[in-house]
Design a protein around this motif. Structure first.
Motif, mmCIF file in Angstrom:
data_model
loop_
_atom_site.group_PDB
_atom_site.id
_atom_site.type_symbol
_atom_site.label_atom_id
_atom_site.label_comp_id
_atom_site.label_asym_id
_atom_site.label_seq_id
_atom_site.Cartn_x
_atom_site.Cartn_y
_atom_site.Cartn_z
ATOM 1 N N LEU A 453 0.832 -1.212 0.000
ATOM 2 C CA LEU A 453 0.000 0.000 0.000
ATOM 3 C C LEU A 453 0.863 1.258 0.000
ATOM 4 O O LEU A 453 0.517 2.266 -0.595
ATOM 5 C CB LEU A 453 -0.914 -0.017 1.231
ATOM 6 N N PHE A 454 2.025 1.149 0.671
ATOM 7 C CA PHE A 454 2.883 2.336 0.815
ATOM 8 C C PHE A 454 4.264 2.083 0.238
ATOM 9 O O PHE A 454 4.706 0.952 0.086
ATOM 10 C CB PHE A 454 3.063 2.679 2.303
ATOM 11 N N GLU A 455 4.937 3.193 -0.036
ATOM 12 C CA GLU A 455 6.359 3.125 -0.365
ATOM 13 C C GLU A 455 7.046 4.219 0.446
ATOM 14 O O GLU A 455 6.365 5.019 1.094
ATOM 15 C CB GLU A 455 6.569 3.328 -1.869
ATOM 16 N N ALA A 456 8.370 4.234 0.393
ATOM 17 C CA ALA A 456 9.090 5.254 1.164
ATOM 18 C C ALA A 456 8.689 6.635 0.664
ATOM 19 O O ALA A 456 8.605 6.872 -0.538
ATOM 20 C CB ALA A 456 10.588 5.049 1.014
ATOM 21 N N GLY A 457 8.425 7.530 1.600
ATOM 22 C CA GLY A 457 8.048 8.895 1.214
ATOM 23 C C GLY A 457 9.198 9.850 1.449
ATOM 24 O O GLY A 457 10.333 9.421 1.681
ATOM 25 N N GLU A 458 8.889 11.133 1.392
ATOM 26 C CA GLU A 458 9.938 12.126 1.610
ATOM 27 C C GLU A 458 10.205 12.268 3.097
ATOM 28 O O GLU A 458 9.280 12.436 3.869
ATOM 29 C CB GLU A 458 9.507 13.473 1.019
ATOM 30 N N ALA A 472 -7.716 0.803 -0.934
ATOM 31 C CA ALA A 472 -8.031 0.038 0.274
ATOM 32 C C ALA A 472 -6.941 -0.974 0.578
ATOM 33 O O ALA A 472 -6.387 -1.587 -0.338
ATOM 34 C CB ALA A 472 -9.363 -0.682 0.082
ATOM 35 N N PRO A 473 -6.643 -1.184 1.861
ATOM 36 C CA PRO A 473 -5.725 -2.251 2.240
ATOM 37 C C PRO A 473 -6.397 -3.611 2.127
ATOM 38 O O PRO A 473 -7.628 -3.702 2.230
ATOM 39 C CB PRO A 473 -5.383 -1.947 3.696
ATOM 40 N N VAL A 474 -5.615 -4.644 1.903
ATOM 41 C CA VAL A 474 -6.131 -6.017 1.963
ATOM 42 C C VAL A 474 -6.691 -6.228 3.374
ATOM 43 O O VAL A 474 -6.053 -5.846 4.363
ATOM 44 C CB VAL A 474 -4.973 -7.011 1.670
ATOM 45 N N ALA A 476 -7.005 -8.557 5.533
ATOM 46 C CA ALA A 476 -6.214 -9.231 6.555
ATOM 47 C C ALA A 476 -5.071 -8.358 7.073
ATOM 48 O O ALA A 476 -4.488 -8.643 8.119
ATOM 49 C CB ALA A 476 -5.649 -10.527 5.976
ATOM 50 N N ASP A 477 -4.738 -7.291 6.336
ATOM 51 C CA ASP A 477 -3.586 -6.463 6.728
ATOM 52 C C ASP A 477 -3.992 -5.182 7.445
ATOM 53 O O ASP A 477 -3.127 -4.393 7.853
ATOM 54 C CB ASP A 477 -2.762 -6.071 5.485
ATOM 55 N N ILE A 478 -5.309 -4.948 7.590
ATOM 56 C CA ILE A 478 -5.750 -3.639 8.093
ATOM 57 C C ILE A 478 -5.123 -3.309 9.448
ATOM 58 O O ILE A 478 -4.709 -2.177 9.692
ATOM 59 C CB ILE A 478 -7.297 -3.563 8.163
ATOM 60 N N ASP A 479 -4.991 -4.321 10.292
ATOM 61 C CA ASP A 479 -4.479 -4.014 11.625
ATOM 62 C C ASP A 479 -2.974 -3.752 11.646
ATOM 63 O O ASP A 479 -2.431 -3.311 12.654
ATOM 64 C CB ASP A 479 -4.891 -5.096 12.625
ATOM 65 N N LEU A 480 -2.329 -4.002 10.504
ATOM 66 C CA LEU A 480 -0.906 -3.645 10.429
ATOM 67 C C LEU A 480 -0.728 -2.149 10.173
ATOM 68 O O LEU A 480 0.388 -1.638 10.230
ATOM 69 C CB LEU A 480 -0.212 -4.426 9.303
ATOM 70 N N LEU A 481 -1.830 -1.453 9.852
ATOM 71 C CA LEU A 481 -1.723 -0.034 9.511
ATOM 72 C C LEU A 481 -1.026 0.745 10.628
ATOM 73 O O LEU A 481 -0.268 1.669 10.361
ATOM 74 C CB LEU A 481 -3.114 0.572 9.258
ATOM 75 N N GLU A 482 -1.302 0.358 11.863
ATOM 76 C CA GLU A 482 -0.680 1.065 12.985
ATOM 77 C C GLU A 482 0.647 0.433 13.392
ATOM 78 O O GLU A 482 1.555 1.123 13.830
ATOM 79 C CB GLU A 482 -1.617 1.086 14.202
ATOM 80 N N THR A 483 0.755 -0.911 13.224
ATOM 81 C CA THR A 483 1.927 -1.582 13.775
ATOM 82 C C THR A 483 3.068 -1.752 12.771
ATOM 83 O O THR A 483 4.229 -1.591 13.106
ATOM 84 C CB THR A 483 1.534 -2.981 14.291
ATOM 85 N N ASP A 484 2.738 -2.066 11.533
ATOM 86 C CA ASP A 484 3.787 -2.337 10.550
ATOM 87 C C ASP A 484 3.298 -1.942 9.150
ATOM 88 O O ASP A 484 3.152 -2.781 8.258
ATOM 89 C CB ASP A 484 4.135 -3.835 10.599
ATOM 90 N N ALA A 486 4.434 -0.700 6.520
ATOM 91 C CA ALA A 486 5.176 -1.016 5.295
ATOM 92 C C ALA A 486 4.793 -2.396 4.759
ATOM 93 O O ALA A 486 5.008 -2.687 3.584
ATOM 94 C CB ALA A 486 6.675 -0.958 5.568
ATOM 95 N N ARG A 487 4.206 -3.256 5.630
ATOM 96 C CA ARG A 487 3.848 -4.601 5.181
ATOM 97 C C ARG A 487 2.417 -4.722 4.678
ATOM 98 O O ARG A 487 1.991 -5.787 4.221
ATOM 99 C CB ARG A 487 4.087 -5.601 6.314
ATOM 100 N N VAL A 488 1.651 -3.634 4.786
ATOM 101 C CA VAL A 488 0.252 -3.697 4.362
ATOM 102 C C VAL A 488 0.181 -3.813 2.836
ATOM 103 O O VAL A 488 0.817 -3.046 2.118
ATOM 104 C CB VAL A 488 -0.517 -2.442 4.816
ATOM 105 N N ARG A 489 -0.582 -4.781 2.368
ATOM 106 C CA ARG A 489 -0.762 -4.911 0.918
ATOM 107 C C ARG A 489 -2.015 -4.156 0.463
ATOM 108 O O ARG A 489 -2.952 -3.979 1.253
ATOM 109 C CB ARG A 489 -0.885 -6.390 0.533
#
Ligand code: ASP
Length: 603
Positions: A453-458, A472-474, A476-484, A486-489
């Motif tokens: 979902l994300f890439e490195a920003g400025e 939208a995030p996949v 199963a990955d929604i709860d990674l939005l706060e924790t990790d 970079a791994r959200v697909r």
């Protein structure tokens, strides 16, 4: 008749009505009296008789001026506009030209009227000559300055017609599928797609600006909230980027949005659309469904998220095979957190000179790779700068993974995974070109999915949306939005054809809470995202249906269909790489009063 015989002077058609297209006359028309109107092409004189090619949009036909009209014919300068009255006749035996559709007939002129003389054109209006300087920048500068003449070239006429058929086929197809074409504003607020906005100062609100849309993204989502369910638009988009090779500051997208869909629904619709359009516009069958490739795999195996699948030349992971070698560049890569990857060039040992390999080494450095390790597998054994240090066991382990035979060349890079992917992706295309594998007419469509979902920003630790922040995030990955994060697909999909990204889309966030969590993961605070996107967040609270869509680049599709290398050849009035219009001189200075009215001060 006598009146017609005087030397040609510019005049009006004076009652003559065009009866036929020049390029449409055939042997069946022999004996007919016709009136043609068009442009003067090539002229050839043969003992008192003149042959003039008369060209209009439909093509061209040979017009014969007998002795009575030879003087008039002589005055017809190339590219002048003329009307000709005459009779269609079969060409005499031995003068038939099978290469052109009108090659069996000619028109014997009885009278000619010059409708408008032309100055000598500064550019070719027939096809460009091949050879040195043909496609030169200097040449192109003049052609863009006189684009209306350049567009008279038959190939560009064909491209304009093809683009028309393409867009018409899109409209017909989507209409049949229940889509409504809806226009969205060009004077609007920023719609982030990762580029700079073009701004338009607001006269009635000094200091405030409209932004030209980078895409209709937010409006098409709002149309879903409005209950439209199926929207499309042939939409002009504006992105102020430092133009890379084949980009235009304004370009056209087939923009689509649908409610109550999953990625597969949008993908199936797009496949049908592509198949329908290729069939309609150029009569080519496209096989569906298209294969699907994981983003990670695309980078690993093809070194690119827009792989050209017309050829293999797959990239192999060699980290393990190289581990422990005394040749530390390769042997310790894993320990350094790097990877070793490589590709095999069939028959490359004899094909690539030392100079070629030095050049490729320079090229991979541009991508941040330290060096290129090459290995030529020859009858007499291994030839490689690393031959002395590479142990026999390592060589055979590498060779096995590479599947290299005698006569092959292997190109290896040891680097961080992204660097290795970029460098080998570049090498793969270079080698594909060298082996003549990239010119094929095959249409290798492929979906690339499972993007992050994300890439490195400025700024350190900052994340930016890989596509745009409304994806939208996949689940199963929604709860990674706060924790990790970079791994959200992402629930996103890109459509790639022969190495070109044709377009991309996604399922969107239709719930306010999820959309806010995505903004926060990007480091945006509530004040900032409410100020910019409050209207969208609010709309999501009034019964926004699940929705998703896609946008496909018309310019690229047209260029691929036309077999053109550059999208400039399928755009009527393109801009240069520095975003200027050489024909009109835009961008241009404006009157001081205009600036004052807008409250602008220009240094
Ligand atoms: N708005 C996106 C773009 O212009 C396409 C989409 O997500 O539908 O790339």
């Amino acid at each position: 008749m006598a009146e017609e015989m005087r030397a040609v002077e510019p005049g009006e058609p004076a009652g003559w009505r065009r009866t036929d297209g020049a390029g449409l006359l055939r042997p069946g028309d022999a004996g007919r009296e016709v009136v043609l109107m068009g442009w003067v092409g090539r002229r050839r004189d043969h003992g008192g008789v003149a042959f003039v090619d008369l060209r209009d949009r439909s093509g061209s036909v040979q017009v014969v001026f007998g002795e009575a009209l030879a003087a008039e014919a002589e005055e017809l300068k190339p590219e002048s506009v003329v009307a000709i009255r005459g009779t269609v006749a079969l060409r005499p035996e031995g003068t038939v030209n099978r290469d052109i559709p009108t090659g069996e007939v000619e028109v014997r002129a009885a009278a000619v009227r010059l409708l408008n003389p032309a100055r000598t054109p500064p550019v070719y209006t027939s096809e460009l000559p091949a050879g040195p300087g043909a496609g030169s920048t200097a040449g192109e500068t003049v052609r863009l300055r006189y684009r209306y003449l350049d567009l008279r070239r038959p190939s560009l006429q064909r491209n304009l017609a093809l683009r028309h058929r393409l867009v018409k086929a899109v409209r017909d197809h989507l209409d049949e599928q229940g889509f409504w074409e809806i226009e969205t504003p060009c004077l609007t607020r920023s719609t982030p797609e990762g580029a700079r906005d073009y701004l338009v100062p607001a006269r009635n609100a000094p200091g405030r600006f409209y932004a030209l849309p980078q895409s209709p993204q937010l409006f098409k989502q709002l149309l879903m909230v409005a209950g439209v369910e199926r929207y499309f638009q042939v939409a002009r988009c504006f992105r102020d980027e430092d133009l890379r090779a084949d980009r235009q500051p304004e370009f056209t997208q087939i923009d689509i949005e649908m409610s109550f869909v999953e990625p597969e629904d949008v993908m199936r619709l797009t496949e049908e659309l592509m198949a329908g359009v290729w069939k309609e516009a150029v009569g080519v069958e496209v096989a569906t469904p298209f294969p699907v490739l994981d983003y990670d795999r695309a980078l690993l195996v093809y070194g690119s998220d827009k792989p050209d699948l017309r050829f293999g030349l797959e990239i192999a992971d060699l980290t393990e095979a190289a581990a422990g070698s005394a040749f530390r560049v390769l042997g310790e890569a894993g320990a350094r957190g790097e990877v070793v990857r490589g590709l095999t060039v069939p028959g490359g040992a004899a094909l690539y000179s030392r100079k070629d390999l030095d050049r490729l080494t320079q090229e991979v450095r541009v991508f941040g790779a330290q060096s290129l390790v090459w290995m030529a597998f020859e009858d007499s054994g291994l030839r490689s700068p690393a031959a002395k240090v590479l142990e026999e066991t390592t060589v055979s382990a590498l060779r096995e993974v590479l599947g290299a035979r005698v006569g092959d060349l292997a190109l290896l890079v040891a680097a961080a995974p992204e660097t290795a992917a970029a460098a080998l992706g570049h090498l793969r295309l270079q080698v594909g070109g060298r082996l003549g594998l990239r010119g094929g007419k095959d249409l290798r469509f492929v979906w690339v999915t499972n993007y992050p979902l994300f890439e490195a920003g400025e700024g350190p630790g900052r994340l930016a949306a890989k596509h745009h922040p409304f994806t939208a995030p996949v689940a199963a990955d929604i709860d990674l939005l706060e924790t990790d994060p970079a791994r959200v697909r992402a629930r996103a999909y890109d459509l790639v054809l022969n190495g070109w990204e044709l377009g991309g889309g996604s399922i969107r966030n239709h719930r306010r809470d999820v959309q806010e969590r995505v903004f926060r993961a990007m480091g945006l605070g509530p004040r900032e995202y409410t100020e910019k996107f409050g209207f969208l967040l609010e709309a999501l609270e009034y019964g926004a249906p699940p929705h998703g869509g896609i946008a496909l680049g018309v310019d690229r599709i047209a260029a691929l269909m036309a077999g053109e290398e550059s999208i400039r050849d399928v755009i009527a009035f393109p801009k240069t790489a520095s975003a200027t219009c050489l024909l009109t001189g835009a961008p241009a200075v404006v009157e001081p009063e205009q600036l004052e009215e807008l409250g602008l001060i220009v240094p």
